[in-house]
Design a protein around this motif. Structure first.
Motif, PDB file in Angstrom:
ATOM      1  N   VAL A  45      -0.653 -10.138   3.341  1.00 37.81           N
ATOM      2  CA  VAL A  45       0.144  -9.643   4.476  1.00 37.81           C
ATOM      3  C   VAL A  45      -0.546 -10.004   5.787  1.00 37.81           C
ATOM      4  O   VAL A  45       0.099 -10.282   6.788  1.00 37.81           O
ATOM      5  CB  VAL A  45       0.359  -8.120   4.355  1.00 37.81           C
ATOM      6  CG1 VAL A  45       1.051  -7.565   5.577  1.00 37.81           C
ATOM      7  CG2 VAL A  45       1.167  -7.791   3.113  1.00 37.81           C
ATOM      8  N   LEU A  46      -1.880 -10.038   5.784  1.00 34.91           N
ATOM      9  CA  LEU A  46      -2.608 -10.399   7.000  1.00 34.91           C
ATOM     10  C   LEU A  46      -2.532 -11.892   7.285  1.00 34.91           C
ATOM     11  O   LEU A  46      -2.502 -12.311   8.437  1.00 34.91           O
ATOM     12  CB  LEU A  46      -4.074  -9.975   6.876  1.00 34.91           C
ATOM     13  CG  LEU A  46      -4.334  -8.475   6.808  1.00 34.91           C
ATOM     14  CD1 LEU A  46      -5.802  -8.201   6.553  1.00 34.91           C
ATOM     15  CD2 LEU A  46      -3.883  -7.796   8.073  1.00 34.91           C
ATOM     16  N   THR A  47      -2.513 -12.697   6.241  1.00 33.74           N
ATOM     17  CA  THR A  47      -2.495 -14.147   6.445  1.00 33.74           C
ATOM     18  C   THR A  47      -1.079 -14.705   6.552  1.00 33.74           C
ATOM     19  O   THR A  47      -0.889 -15.789   7.079  1.00 33.74           O
ATOM     20  CB  THR A  47      -3.239 -14.850   5.292  1.00 33.74           C
ATOM     21  OG1 THR A  47      -2.625 -14.500   4.052  1.00 33.74           O
ATOM     22  CG2 THR A  47      -4.705 -14.456   5.272  1.00 33.74           C
ATOM     23  N   GLY A  50       5.078 -12.933   7.631  1.00 30.04           N
ATOM     24  CA  GLY A  50       6.480 -12.902   7.207  1.00 30.04           C
ATOM     25  C   GLY A  50       6.703 -12.046   5.978  1.00 30.04           C
ATOM     26  O   GLY A  50       7.823 -11.596   5.716  1.00 30.04           O
ATOM     27  N   LEU A  51       5.675 -11.792   5.211  1.00 32.04           N
ATOM     28  CA  LEU A  51       5.805 -10.971   4.004  1.00 32.04           C
ATOM     29  C   LEU A  51       6.165  -9.524   4.322  1.00 32.04           C
ATOM     30  O   LEU A  51       6.742  -8.832   3.486  1.00 32.04           O
ATOM     31  CB  LEU A  51       4.498 -11.006   3.196  1.00 32.04           C
ATOM     32  CG  LEU A  51       4.135 -12.347   2.561  1.00 32.04           C
ATOM     33  CD1 LEU A  51       2.778 -12.240   1.862  1.00 32.04           C
ATOM     34  CD2 LEU A  51       5.189 -12.779   1.571  1.00 32.04           C
ATOM     35  N   VAL A  52       5.830  -9.085   5.520  1.00 28.87           N
ATOM     36  CA  VAL A  52       6.121  -7.702   5.893  1.00 28.87           C
ATOM     37  C   VAL A  52       7.622  -7.455   5.866  1.00 28.87           C
ATOM     38  O   VAL A  52       8.079  -6.374   5.505  1.00 28.87           O
ATOM     39  CB  VAL A  52       5.544  -7.400   7.293  1.00 28.87           C
ATOM     40  CG1 VAL A  52       5.993  -6.047   7.796  1.00 28.87           C
ATOM     41  CG2 VAL A  52       4.044  -7.496   7.263  1.00 28.87           C
ATOM     42  N   HIS A  53       8.416  -8.450   6.211  1.00 35.93           N
ATOM     43  CA  HIS A  53       9.858  -8.284   6.328  1.00 35.93           C
ATOM     44  C   HIS A  53      10.587  -8.547   5.015  1.00 35.93           C
ATOM     45  O   HIS A  53      11.808  -8.439   4.974  1.00 35.93           O
ATOM     46  CB  HIS A  53      10.401  -9.200   7.434  1.00 35.93           C
ATOM     47  CG  HIS A  53       9.759  -8.937   8.760  1.00 35.93           C
ATOM     48  ND1 HIS A  53       9.957  -7.777   9.470  1.00 35.93           N
ATOM     49  CD2 HIS A  53       8.885  -9.664   9.487  1.00 35.93           C
ATOM     50  CE1 HIS A  53       9.260  -7.812  10.573  1.00 35.93           C
ATOM     51  NE2 HIS A  53       8.598  -8.943  10.621  1.00 35.93           N
ATOM     52  N   GLN A  54       9.892  -8.889   3.971  1.00 41.22           N
ATOM     53  CA  GLN A  54      10.532  -9.129   2.681  1.00 41.22           C
ATOM     54  C   GLN A  54      10.406  -7.882   1.827  1.00 41.22           C
ATOM     55  O   GLN A  54       9.392  -7.193   1.856  1.00 41.22           O
ATOM     56  CB  GLN A  54       9.868 -10.314   1.969  1.00 41.22           C
ATOM     57  CG  GLN A  54      10.090 -11.628   2.673  1.00 41.22           C
ATOM     58  CD  GLN A  54       9.387 -12.781   1.954  1.00 41.22           C
ATOM     59  OE1 GLN A  54       8.703 -12.572   0.970  1.00 41.22           O
ATOM     60  NE2 GLN A  54       9.569 -13.979   2.457  1.00 41.22           N
ATOM     61  N   PRO A  55      11.447  -7.567   1.038  1.00 44.99           N
ATOM     62  CA  PRO A  55      11.367  -6.397   0.172  1.00 44.99           C
ATOM     63  C   PRO A  55      10.307  -6.599  -0.908  1.00 44.99           C
ATOM     64  O   PRO A  55      10.061  -7.715  -1.357  1.00 44.99           O
ATOM     65  CB  PRO A  55      12.770  -6.284  -0.421  1.00 44.99           C
ATOM     66  CG  PRO A  55      13.375  -7.623  -0.255  1.00 44.99           C
ATOM     67  CD  PRO A  55      12.714  -8.262   0.924  1.00 44.99           C
ATOM     68  N   PHE A  56       9.684  -5.504  -1.296  1.00 52.31           N
ATOM     69  CA  PHE A  56       8.653  -5.562  -2.332  1.00 52.31           C
ATOM     70  C   PHE A  56       9.330  -5.801  -3.679  1.00 52.31           C
ATOM     71  O   PHE A  56      10.358  -5.232  -3.981  1.00 52.31           O
ATOM     72  CB  PHE A  56       7.863  -4.257  -2.364  1.00 52.31           C
ATOM     73  CG  PHE A  56       6.731  -4.271  -3.340  1.00 52.31           C
ATOM     74  CD1 PHE A  56       5.603  -5.023  -3.086  1.00 52.31           C
ATOM     75  CD2 PHE A  56       6.798  -3.554  -4.515  1.00 52.31           C
ATOM     76  CE1 PHE A  56       4.554  -5.052  -3.974  1.00 52.31           C
ATOM     77  CE2 PHE A  56       5.758  -3.581  -5.409  1.00 52.31           C
ATOM     78  CZ  PHE A  56       4.628  -4.322  -5.147  1.00 52.31           C
ATOM     79  N   GLY A  57       8.775  -6.625  -4.492  1.00 52.08           N
ATOM     80  CA  GLY A  57       9.336  -6.904  -5.808  1.00 52.08           C
ATOM     81  C   GLY A  57      10.030  -8.248  -5.799  1.00 52.08           C
ATOM     82  O   GLY A  57       9.485  -9.248  -5.364  1.00 52.08           O
TER      83      GLY A  57
END
Length: 118
Positions: A45-47, A50-57
């Motif tokens: 998430v730090l690197t 864009g992953l923050v805005h994607q749903p988990f799973g």
């Protein structure tokens, strides 16, 4: 006068003696060990922000962004309705009867499903 000088001399000697009994400040202890280095890589998430805005799973269908404002026609209609209501309140303040032609005209325009500005 001599007494005053003697008193100052005695006080200065007492101050010097008190200063000699005060311990000198000592520097804080410093650890010889180096800080530990993290054992793993930084979080993805730090690197990859864009992953923050994607749903988990798993992946899901993209969600369209919300509309920022109402369509222009809808804004015009809301503004027109607001103007009619302001006119109606002004007539009420002036004491105009709800049975008058001007008041009925405004009321009729307010009751239309989609009032069309003139």
């Amino acid at each position: 006068m001599m007494r005053a000088l003697a008193a100052i001399f005695v006080l200065s000697l007492a101050g010097a003696a008190a200063a000699q009994t005060t311990p000198m400040p000592v520097a804080p202890p410093v650890s010889p060990a180096l800080p530990q280095i993290p054992g793993s890589a930084p979080s993805p998430v730090l690197t990859q922000p864009g992953l923050v805005h994607q749903p988990f799973g798993g992946t899901t269908a993209p969600i369209p962004p919300p509309a920022a404002t109402a369509p222009i026609d809808q804004q015009k209609m809301q503004s027109y309705r607001s103007d009619l209501l302001s006119q109606q309140r002004a007539l009420d303040r002036q004491g105009v009867s709800p049975g008058s032609e001007q008041y009925r005209n405004i009321q009729q325009q307010l009751n239309q499903p989609n009032p069309i500005p003139r």
